[in-house]
Design a protein around this motif. Structure first.
Motif, PDB file in Angstrom:
ATOM      1  N   PRO A  20      31.719  44.089  42.513  1.00 12.56           N
ATOM      2  CA  PRO A  20      31.721  42.650  42.768  1.00 12.56           C
ATOM      3  C   PRO A  20      30.719  42.223  43.836  1.00 12.56           C
ATOM      4  O   PRO A  20      30.425  41.034  43.975  1.00 12.56           O
ATOM      5  CB  PRO A  20      33.151  42.371  43.230  1.00 12.56           C
ATOM      6  CG  PRO A  20      33.620  43.656  43.828  1.00 12.56           C
ATOM      7  CD  PRO A  20      32.928  44.744  43.047  1.00 12.56           C
ATOM      8  N   CYS A  21      30.181  43.171  44.591  1.00 14.51           N
ATOM      9  CA  CYS A  21      29.264  42.829  45.681  1.00 14.51           C
ATOM     10  C   CYS A  21      28.004  42.126  45.171  1.00 14.51           C
ATOM     11  O   CYS A  21      27.453  41.256  45.851  1.00 14.51           O
ATOM     12  CB  CYS A  21      28.880  44.079  46.466  1.00 14.51           C
ATOM     13  SG  CYS A  21      30.286  44.916  47.242  1.00 14.51           S
ATOM     14  N   ILE A  22      27.535  42.500  43.969  1.00 14.59           N
ATOM     15  CA  ILE A  22      26.304  41.884  43.459  1.00 14.59           C
ATOM     16  C   ILE A  22      26.518  40.419  43.083  1.00 14.59           C
ATOM     17  O   ILE A  22      25.560  39.676  42.886  1.00 14.59           O
ATOM     18  CB  ILE A  22      25.704  42.659  42.270  1.00 14.59           C
ATOM     19  CG1 ILE A  22      26.645  42.634  41.061  1.00 14.59           C
ATOM     20  CG2 ILE A  22      25.354  44.078  42.680  1.00 14.59           C
ATOM     21  CD1 ILE A  22      25.991  43.123  39.776  1.00 14.59           C
ATOM     22  N   TRP A  23      27.793  39.999  43.020  1.00 16.18           N
ATOM     23  CA  TRP A  23      28.126  38.593  42.767  1.00 16.18           C
ATOM     24  C   TRP A  23      28.611  37.925  44.050  1.00 16.18           C
ATOM     25  O   TRP A  23      29.221  36.868  44.022  1.00 16.18           O
ATOM     26  CB  TRP A  23      29.193  38.481  41.669  1.00 16.18           C
ATOM     27  CG  TRP A  23      28.784  39.216  40.427  1.00 16.18           C
ATOM     28  CD1 TRP A  23      29.332  40.366  39.929  1.00 16.18           C
ATOM     29  CD2 TRP A  23      27.708  38.892  39.553  1.00 16.18           C
ATOM     30  NE1 TRP A  23      28.670  40.761  38.792  1.00 16.18           N
ATOM     31  CE2 TRP A  23      27.665  39.873  38.533  1.00 16.18           C
ATOM     32  CE3 TRP A  23      26.763  37.865  39.520  1.00 16.18           C
ATOM     33  CZ2 TRP A  23      26.718  39.853  37.507  1.00 16.18           C
ATOM     34  CZ3 TRP A  23      25.822  37.850  38.495  1.00 16.18           C
ATOM     35  CH2 TRP A  23      25.807  38.833  37.509  1.00 16.18           C
ATOM     36  N   LEU A  24      28.351  38.585  45.204  1.00 16.73           N
ATOM     37  CA  LEU A  24      28.706  38.107  46.539  1.00 16.73           C
ATOM     38  C   LEU A  24      30.219  38.080  46.765  1.00 16.73           C
ATOM     39  O   LEU A  24      30.717  37.390  47.648  1.00 16.73           O
ATOM     40  CB  LEU A  24      28.098  36.723  46.828  1.00 16.73           C
ATOM     41  CG  LEU A  24      26.582  36.619  46.647  1.00 16.73           C
ATOM     42  CD1 LEU A  24      26.103  35.230  47.032  1.00 16.73           C
ATOM     43  CD2 LEU A  24      25.842  37.681  47.434  1.00 16.73           C
ATOM     44  N   GLY A  25      30.949  38.858  45.969  1.00 18.26           N
ATOM     45  CA  GLY A  25      32.386  38.992  46.152  1.00 18.26           C
ATOM     46  C   GLY A  25      32.701  40.124  47.107  1.00 18.26           C
ATOM     47  O   GLY A  25      31.835  40.922  47.465  1.00 18.26           O
ATOM     48  N   PRO A  26      33.963  40.230  47.538  1.00 21.84           N
ATOM     49  CA  PRO A  26      34.351  41.318  48.438  1.00 21.84           C
ATOM     50  C   PRO A  26      34.399  42.653  47.698  1.00 21.84           C
ATOM     51  O   PRO A  26      34.706  42.706  46.507  1.00 21.84           O
ATOM     52  CB  PRO A  26      35.739  40.904  48.913  1.00 21.84           C
ATOM     53  CG  PRO A  26      36.271  40.021  47.831  1.00 21.84           C
ATOM     54  CD  PRO A  26      35.084  39.319  47.249  1.00 21.84           C
ATOM     55  N   ALA A  27      34.088  43.721  48.421  1.00 18.57           N
ATOM     56  CA  ALA A  27      34.182  45.070  47.865  1.00 18.57           C
ATOM     57  C   ALA A  27      35.620  45.351  47.448  1.00 18.57           C
ATOM     58  O   ALA A  27      36.559  44.733  47.957  1.00 18.57           O
ATOM     59  CB  ALA A  27      33.720  46.090  48.897  1.00 18.57           C
ATOM     60  N   THR A  28      35.796  46.264  46.533  1.00 21.35           N
ATOM     61  CA  THR A  28      37.144  46.547  46.034  1.00 21.35           C
ATOM     62  C   THR A  28      37.949  47.429  46.980  1.00 21.35           C
ATOM     63  O   THR A  28      39.140  47.605  46.781  1.00 21.35           O
ATOM     64  CB  THR A  28      37.084  47.202  44.641  1.00 21.35           C
ATOM     65  OG1 THR A  28      36.261  48.364  44.689  1.00 21.35           O
ATOM     66  CG2 THR A  28      36.516  46.238  43.619  1.00 21.35           C
ATOM     67  N   ASN A  29      37.309  47.963  48.019  1.00 20.18           N
ATOM     68  CA  ASN A  29      37.999  48.754  49.042  1.00 20.18           C
ATOM     69  C   ASN A  29      37.782  48.111  50.411  1.00 20.18           C
ATOM     70  O   ASN A  29      37.072  47.108  50.525  1.00 20.18           O
ATOM     71  CB  ASN A  29      37.482  50.196  49.037  1.00 20.18           C
ATOM     72  CG  ASN A  29      37.719  50.871  47.703  1.00 20.18           C
ATOM     73  OD1 ASN A  29      38.856  51.039  47.277  1.00 20.18           O
ATOM     74  ND2 ASN A  29      36.646  51.245  47.024  1.00 20.18           N
TER      75      ASN A  29
END
Length: 197
Positions: A20-29
């Motif tokens: 999700p980081c490439i969509w500026l979302g938070p990392a999954t961990n």
């Protein structure tokens, strides 16, 4: 004269597929560990030939990649001459400008830039890179709905390469250098990269 380099690229990270980081979302961990590996097939900086050389970057950061607190270690091919090493470091640190320079504001601390024995192997959709006994990373491209080609992401909001990337899955990945990270079955992206500046 500037620089122009092309070659093979892949990254593995500790996020679930797809990152999700490439969509500026938070990392999954709680944190994001990501490893970038480049093999220069053809290229130069200011007339210094970089063809055949490798570079690998390890990044450790918080849950949000955009917080500006990346901890970075950059490893440069130890087969390079001093002139090549300087040019290679300038290109892949972003110091020479170009696409990687845009990542500069995200870096909070550069913990090391060092020569190292680096291997980079690509066999179709399977990739593997090592940095001595400090780092090992592997990836396998995922086949898309057509049953023949890897799934492609063409226009993410953030990435280490401006080219479209294919979705892959990380194999066994470990880093035991300036910090420790181990993961497998997580996210990976693969592409043919091209940078210039």
């Amino acid at each position: 004269m500037g620089f122009s380099v092309t070659g093979d690229y892949f990254e593995t990270c500790s996020c679930d597929v797809s990152c999700p980081c490439i969509w500026l979302g938070p990392a999954t961990n709680d944190v994001c560990d990501v490893l970038f590996a480049w093999h220069v097939r053809d290229g130069q900086r200011d007339g210094v030939d970089l063809s055949g050389l490798n570079a690998v970057m390890a990044v450790h950061t918080s849950k949000r990649m955009t917080d500006g607190n990346w901890k970075v270690a950059l490893y440069l091919d130890d087969t390079a001459t001093p002139e090549q090493s300087e040019a290679l470091g300038a290109v892949f640190s972003g110091g020479a400008g170009g696409h990687l320079a845009a990542l500069g504001p995200l870096i909070g601390e550069v913990v090391g830039v060092a020569p190292a024995p680096i291997s980079f192997d690509r066999d179709g959709g399977s990739l593997k890179a090592t940095v001595g006994d400090v780092l090992s990373m592997a990836a396998e491209e995922l086949v898309g709905m057509d049953g023949a080609n890897a799934a492609v992401i063409t226009n993410p909001l953030m990435g280490a390469v401006p080219q479209p990337v294919t979705q892959a899955k990380a194999g066994d990945t470990s880093y035991h250098g300036h910090w420790d990270a181990e993961f497998s079955g997580t996210n990976s992206f693969v592409t043919d990269f091209a940078y210039e500046g």
